[in-house]
Structure formats: C-alpha cells, structure tokens
Write an enzyme that holds these catalytic residues in place. Structure first.
Site, short mmCIF file in Angstrom:
data_model
loop_
_atom_site.label_atom_id
_atom_site.label_comp_id
_atom_site.label_asym_id
_atom_site.label_seq_id
_atom_site.Cartn_x
_atom_site.Cartn_y
_atom_site.Cartn_z
N ILE A 1 90.42 19.91 5.43
CA ILE A 1 90.41 21.07 4.53
C ILE A 1 90.79 20.60 3.12
CG2 ILE A 1 91.30 23.38 4.13
CD1 ILE A 1 92.41 23.31 7.03
N GLY B 1 95.24 14.68 24.65
CA GLY B 1 95.31 13.82 23.47
C GLY B 1 95.70 14.56 22.21
N ARG C 1 93.80 -5.52 12.33
CA ARG C 1 94.13 -6.54 13.32
C ARG C 1 93.07 -6.62 14.41
NH1 ARG C 1 100.39 -5.59 14.28
NH2 ARG C 1 99.89 -3.83 12.94
N ARG C 2 92.46 -5.48 14.70
CA ARG C 2 91.46 -5.43 15.78
C ARG C 2 90.20 -4.75 15.26
NH1 ARG C 2 96.19 -4.62 18.22
NH2 ARG C 2 96.33 -2.51 17.39
N GLU D 1 94.35 13.64 -0.17
CA GLU D 1 93.82 14.90 0.39
C GLU D 1 93.90 14.92 1.91
OE1 GLU D 1 93.04 18.27 0.56
OE2 GLU D 1 91.95 17.97 -1.32
N THR E 1 91.55 5.31 14.43
CA THR E 1 90.77 6.55 14.49
C THR E 1 90.23 6.94 13.11
OG1 THR E 1 92.20 7.26 16.29
CG2 THR E 1 90.85 8.95 15.26
N LYS F 1 104.04 17.57 5.24
CA LYS F 1 102.89 18.20 4.57
C LYS F 1 103.36 19.30 3.63
CE LYS F 1 99.96 17.13 8.56
NZ LYS F 1 99.60 17.64 9.90
N ASP G 1 106.36 16.51 11.08
CA ASP G 1 105.04 16.29 10.48
C ASP G 1 104.69 17.45 9.54
OD1 ASP G 1 102.20 15.08 10.53
OD2 ASP G 1 101.85 17.12 11.22
N GLY H 1 91.70 14.58 13.53
CA GLY H 1 90.47 14.04 14.11
C GLY H 1 89.86 13.01 13.20
#
Lengths: 433, 433
Positions: free
Chosen positions: B134, B185, B45-46, B127, B13, B203, B199, B300
């Site tokens: 942001i 998702g 790999r792909r 970053e 992604t 951060k 997570d 994203g």
C-alpha cells in the site's frame, strides 16, 4: 529559497478552499518543502466571502494571471471546457506550471495539453480531478509504478453513490432520492452530468490512461447512468448477496481495454461495496501488489483543495528540475501505446437479469434453456411474486461471465418468448476478484 | 538516458520478489520513466530458486554491493538491525541511494540514517516498510502534504488481523488460531514480534513521524498485544456494534502526540472495521481532506516488492536532481519538531470494561456509581450470565472518552469493591470519527 508564487484562477468553492488551505497551512507546508508557497495573484470575477484576499493582487480577468510574470504556477479552477482550455494553454505558452481540478478538461483536451506542456518543460497536474481529495492519481502513477495494472474500478461520483445508498438503505425511488440530493446540494439542478455517468466517464478516462499508458480516449467510453435502477433491483441484488454501485471500470484485455461506466452488482463482502453516501473509492488490481483500494471524500471545497495543494507542492518540490517531475499520464509521452478501447459488445461481464414471465409450469425451463443454448451459465435464480393473485412472476438470474454480444443475443431470444412480457432488465455484475 | 543500476542485498522472499518484478515489468517500467532499471548486482548468501539470476553479478557479501562502483541504488532486504544498519550506512557513505523494506531499521536507526543521507545528498526510501504494497508513505508525505494531519490509525500487522478475524468469524480462542496462523505461514514460530505489537509499533513510529514532522521515537510508543483478547470480548463487542482490531494510533494532541498500539473496539460501520484477514489498511484524518483510507496487502513477496520497486522508480525519476526528492521523513530535516510523545496515562480514550460481579440487587448501582464519581460517563451496559445457576455475572460497559489515568483510578476503585471478583478487563475504544 525563493517562494513558489501561485496564481489562482476562479475563487468559487474549490478556489476558495485552495486559498484557505494554502493560507492556513502555510507553515506546515513550508516545513515540508523548505520554501514558501504564496498566493501571488487571484483571477476571479467575484470575491469569495469565505476568503480574506485583501493582501493579494487580484484581476477580474483570469488570463491576466496566466500571463503574469510574477506567477510560477497557474491553478485553473474556473471549470468548463473552452475557456479553461484556452486559459491552460495560455499559461503553458507563458512557461507556467499548471494545476487543475478540471476532469472534463483533461479527459477531453488532455492529449493536446500534455503535448504542449512537454514542449515547454512544464508540469500539468490534476490530482483533484479524480476522486477529489484521494491521492489516487499519485498512487497509480507513482505508488504502483512497478506494476502492470490490470483493472481500475471506482466509485468516482459522489452524487450517484449517495442516491444508490439512499435507495438501498431506505427502499426509496430514484426520482425521490434525486430531489433530496438536490436539496442537500449533492446534485445539480440539471443532474444529467452526474447521474448519467458523464462525470464518472471523464474520471475513468483519466484513470485508464495512467493505468495502461495510453492516450486519453473519452469519446470511446461506454456510459450508462443509474436513472433506470428500480428499488426492486436493489432489493433482489441484496437478497442475492450483492450491492448495486455505479462503477467506472477500466480493464486490460488481450486485444484492448474495456472502458465503461454503468451500474454494477458487486459482492457485498467486497470492501468497495461498503463505500456509502457521497464517499468515493478506487480499487486497483495490479500484477505485483494485487488489490489495493483508496477511499475518501470525492468532492467538497477543502477535500478537493487538499489535492490541488498537494499538486502545487509536487510542482514546488521539482521546481528547480522540472525534468524530474512525473510525466502527465504517468508514462513518458512517446511511450504511450494506442491501446484500442473495445466496443461495449466485446466486453466480458457477468449479468443480473430480471424479467416478467407467466407464472406457469415449464416457463423457467424454457428461459434457462435459451441461456443454456447461448452457452451462458446461470449462477443463481430467484423467482418473486409481483402482485398476489396475478399470473406473472419476476424472475431474476445471475449469470457467469460472457461476452456482451452473446448476452445481447440471448436477451433478444428471451424477449421473443411468448411467456415473457416486456423487456429484460440487465445490470452488469463484477466479482472484483 | 543511462540505466539506473540496482544492487539487491538479500534474495529471500522480498528480495526474490523484487528481482522478479523488476525483471518481468522491465518494459512497463521503462515506458514510465524513460530509462531502464537494471539489476546490476545481487548480494546474497544463497540463490533463490524462484529467480533466474544467471545473468547478474553476485557476491556472497552484501557489503560488496554497498561499495560497488557500478551500483547506483542499494536495496537492503536482509532484515534485522545491526548488519542492516551497517550496510545502509556503508551504502550512504559510498554515495548510493538506499531502498529498504526494513521497518525496524528505520524506526530504530532512522534519525541517524536520514541525517547521514542528507549530508551525502542521497535518498533513503522505505515505502515497503509500512503496510507492504500500500503506497501509504507516499500518500502521507506527498498526497496529503497540504494538510495538517490529526490522526493516523492503521491495521498494520497482517498476522494480528488474521488472528482477530478468525477469532470473530469462528468464535475461536487466540491460542488455537495462532497455531493455525503458524501452519499457514502467517505467523512465525516465535510470534511475539507480531502478536505483541512490536512490529506494528515500528510501523506506527514511522507513520507518526511523517504525519507530524517529528523525529522517530520508537522507544516512546505504548505497545500492547492481542494475546489476552478472549472470545467473550470479541462476542460482546459484536453485540454492542463494535469490532476488535489491533490498531496503531498516532494522534496529535495540544501538548504532544499519542503513539500507541493496542486492541481497539471500533464501530462496525467504519470501513476499516471491515478489513479482514491478513489485509492491512491505514486511515488518515487530516484538516483539509477529512478521512481517507488506504487498503491492500501488508506483506508477501510481490506486494512488498511492488513498494520496493516504486521506491526505486522514485529514485530513478529524481536521479539527476536528488535535491528534488522528498525528504526522508516528509519534512525538511531541520524543520522536524521535537513533539513529546505523551505517556499512556495521558492519552484520552473511550473504554470497553468487562468485570465479574455478584449477581445481586444494587451491584450495578454500586459499580456505575464508582464511574460516575470518577467523572466517567457510561455509553452502554450489558449484563451477561456466565454459568447458569451461578451468582456471578459478566458486566460489560462502554464509556465515553476520558484520560487513561482517570480510568486507572476508577478501575482500581471497582476492583476494590467486595461485589467484584478478579480484575477488570479493559480494552480501549475509538470511534474514528
């Protein structure tokens, strides 16, 4: 490493704040950059009682600072146009880096100043000039540098935002709140600069250039103040789910850029609609990142000093390799594009319209018919009784987006109707989505 | 000037987004920095069907990229810990600059990585690891560099914020919204990482280090998730004028720093309380500038790519003078201070408490008496009937700020009361002022 030696010109509110922040946080700053930043010299006509400058060389003539061989960075905080311009050009000519909080100077003389700085290989930094302590210049020039920026929209004048916030929260008149803002020190004795949007236009001019990579074009900015906003409009906007904010908007269009400062209705659920009081915020819409927003204090001694000192630190970090510093307008100088600023008639906007019409059958049909004939779609209509028993009603309409010239024609046609009295109040509207 | 040659490792992604942004905005980027940035090589790999990489050299082995002599900057976007660590260390050993979006990698292995980078004179930029697009790392390390930073508080996990927003807006259960988030998702099949705050703790660990200039101390962070938040608490908080957000909070105290991730009540009129859905925001309180806030998409493909590309541009701008780049944690490496992270018992916080008590005279006096004896002041009390006809009431209290250990003792004493059934629900509260 050798310390970076700063010369502060002007020891008023921001100058004093800068001196105090540099002094108080000297150790924290040294830890960040691995070298000291010291105030080598101060140029000011008067001392500032908030600052203990007894250990610093001073001169009553700021030009002494700009020419002093022991000064590496000249910090211009005297304000105004002409002397400030001469001071900055002198500093550049003497090979000094320049840090300034002077948005008017950059907006009006920036092209000349950056050209001179480029020739001498020195930096001219102005983070404090836009939105005070919010590092929005850095965000746009560096943080979003991978993006193609579409829109910058900001609440960039705290005085205006304070007045509009009070008008909304307390249903007060513009004139009434202005007096209070003056008492609180938020507005000048002559408030023109702030309330008529000139200050915001200076800042917007700078934001547009760094967003799109075009020269500074202050003289092309469309500027409209907030002095004509009535409590009724604030109230009706609210009923329709909007807030009125004094926005600076710079937007990329296919055939040029829009550059405009005016009161604007924005949906109340946008974060920027909830930025109140003297606070500032700048929203940026860009192709990769989408919407980001930067919020904080837009004025005040230490918030502004925060940005001035950040600029000094940037200069210090690239002091031994000035070529690695970010170019003045964020784009390499010979890569600036002369993007035309569109005349206000060519901008595209949705509108809030308010008018007085006879309260009789068929009037609404007549008025909406004029808009429909002009190809303008209506999003919402509100009809309000003005005074009980009178045969006049306030009609409020929100339209979809059209070109301003098209709206001008429609408004002229509405004003020519017999059933409509007086002029149509028009406030631009932006969904910011 | 010679182009900067980028090697992208991982073409999922974010890798795909990075490739596409670099390609699409190549001209805009060249105008900004005066040289080209080209994708020299891809290790994946792909292939990614969203990317036309036909003109680029590729390898199935990301280590080929880290060792390739034609690559200047290695962009690590494979994620995970061990292979990513080895990849980054290999790139550094080969004299490459590194850009990564991998917060876990930096939070866990950053000290080692920055030390190695410092020896080799290369940059490691991250970053994209915190709050996606942001530019908050830049804001703290550079934009606020003149400040002594007191507090960083952020909504830094979009999944958690989406769930809490839905729970509030639609009065839904945690489990119910989680399923929807997974369908959309926004949440992984195993959502632990996001909803339990791991997570966010990664951060926050990074934000704390760059705010205070201390080494990364992930293992000391206190982490509490949102899975135990009930719709009742969301509703009661709302009635009292608060919103529940999953915040990461890093705060400087006299004897160390607080480093904690947990659900937090914040006053609804704070701007950050109105950051909804998957959006992120980070609030910083610092001595000169006061409060600033940074808002945008925290995840994203292209928002994250925006930050990755900004880092690549930073590397490009200081490519010929790497010494002028900003140090990894924003402070010169030998100036980092070993600030102790306070155990959670020593943090100071206000609290929201909810408990079930017999609905009979004198109960409220007994309960408030326990708090009063423990030296805890109550700010607000709410009593709610649980089920009509039952002799049990929900009692909700907001307290002033106390040390957590003091609150633990008070809660134990309340739970020991005969009139109280079950355990006391406790959610920390922060005015963020």
């Amino acid at each position: 490493m050798k310390p970076i030696r700063v010369g502060i010109c002007g020891l008023g509110t921001v100058g004093g704040g800068t001196f105090n922040v540099l002094t108080r946080n000297a150790e924290e700053i040294r830890r960040r950059i691995g070298r000291e930043i010291i105030v080598e010299m101060i140029g000011a006509r008067r001392p500032n009682p908030a600052c203990d400058t007894s250990a610093v060389r001073t001169s009553k003539d700021v030009f002494d600072v700009a020419r002093d061989p022991e000064v590496d960075v000249v910090v211009e905080l005297i304000g105004g146009y002409d002397v400030a311009r001469e001071l900055v050009m002198t500093a550049i000519a003497n090979g000094k880096h320049v840090v300034t909080a002077n948005k008017a100077l950059i907006a009006l003389h920036g092209n000349e100043i950056f050209a001179a700085a480029s020739v001498k290989g020195v930096s001219v930094c102005y983070e404090a000039g836009v939105a005070g302590g919010i590092p929005v210049i850095k965000a746009i020039r560096e943080g979003l540098a991978g993006n193609r920026i579409n829109t910058v929209a900001g609440i960039i004048n705290g005085t205006g935002n304070f007045i509009l916030t009070e008008m909304r929260d307390k249903a007060r008149d513009f004139a009434d709140v202005l007096v209070e803002a003056q008492k609180l020190g938020y507005a000048e004795a002559d408030p023109t600069f702030d309330v008529e949007g000139i200050d915001a236009a200076h800042k917007l001019t700078i934001l547009a250039s760094i967003a799109f990579g075009s020269p500074l074009q202050f003289e092309k900015a469309y500027t409209e103040g907030i002095s004509k906003i009535c409590p009724d409009d604030v109230k009706y906007a609210e009923e329709l789910g909007y807030r009125i904010k004094h926005l600076g908007i710079a937007r990329r269009r296919e055939n040029g850029i829009e550059l405009r400062v005016h009161p604007t209705l924005i949906p109340e659920d946008r974060l920027i609609a909830n930025v109140d009081g003297v606070m500032n915020a700048v929203m940026v819409d860009a192709d990769a990142v989408g919407t980001t927003m930067y919020y904080g204090a837009g004025a005040g001694a230490e918030p502004t000093a925060s940005a001035v000192v950040a600029d000094i630190i940037d200069v210090a970090r690239t002091f031994d390799s000035p070529a690695s510093s970010v170019p003045g307008l964020g784009f390499v100088s010979d890569e600036l594009l002369d993007l035309p600023v569109l005349p206000v008639e060519e901008i595209e906007s949705a509108y809030y319209l308010r008018l007085d019409a006879s309260d009789q059958p068929g009037v609404m049909t007549t008025i909406t018919g004029v808009l429909s004939d002009a190809g303008i779609n209506i999003e919402a209509i509100l009809q309000k009784e003005v005074h009980a028993g009178e045969q006049v009603a306030h009609i409020i309409m929100l339209t979809h987006s059209v070109q301003e010239s098209q709206m001008n024609r429609a408004i002229a046609a509405i004003e020519a109707l017999d059933v409509v009295s007086g002029t149509v109040t028009r406030i631009r509207m932006d969904r910011l989505d």
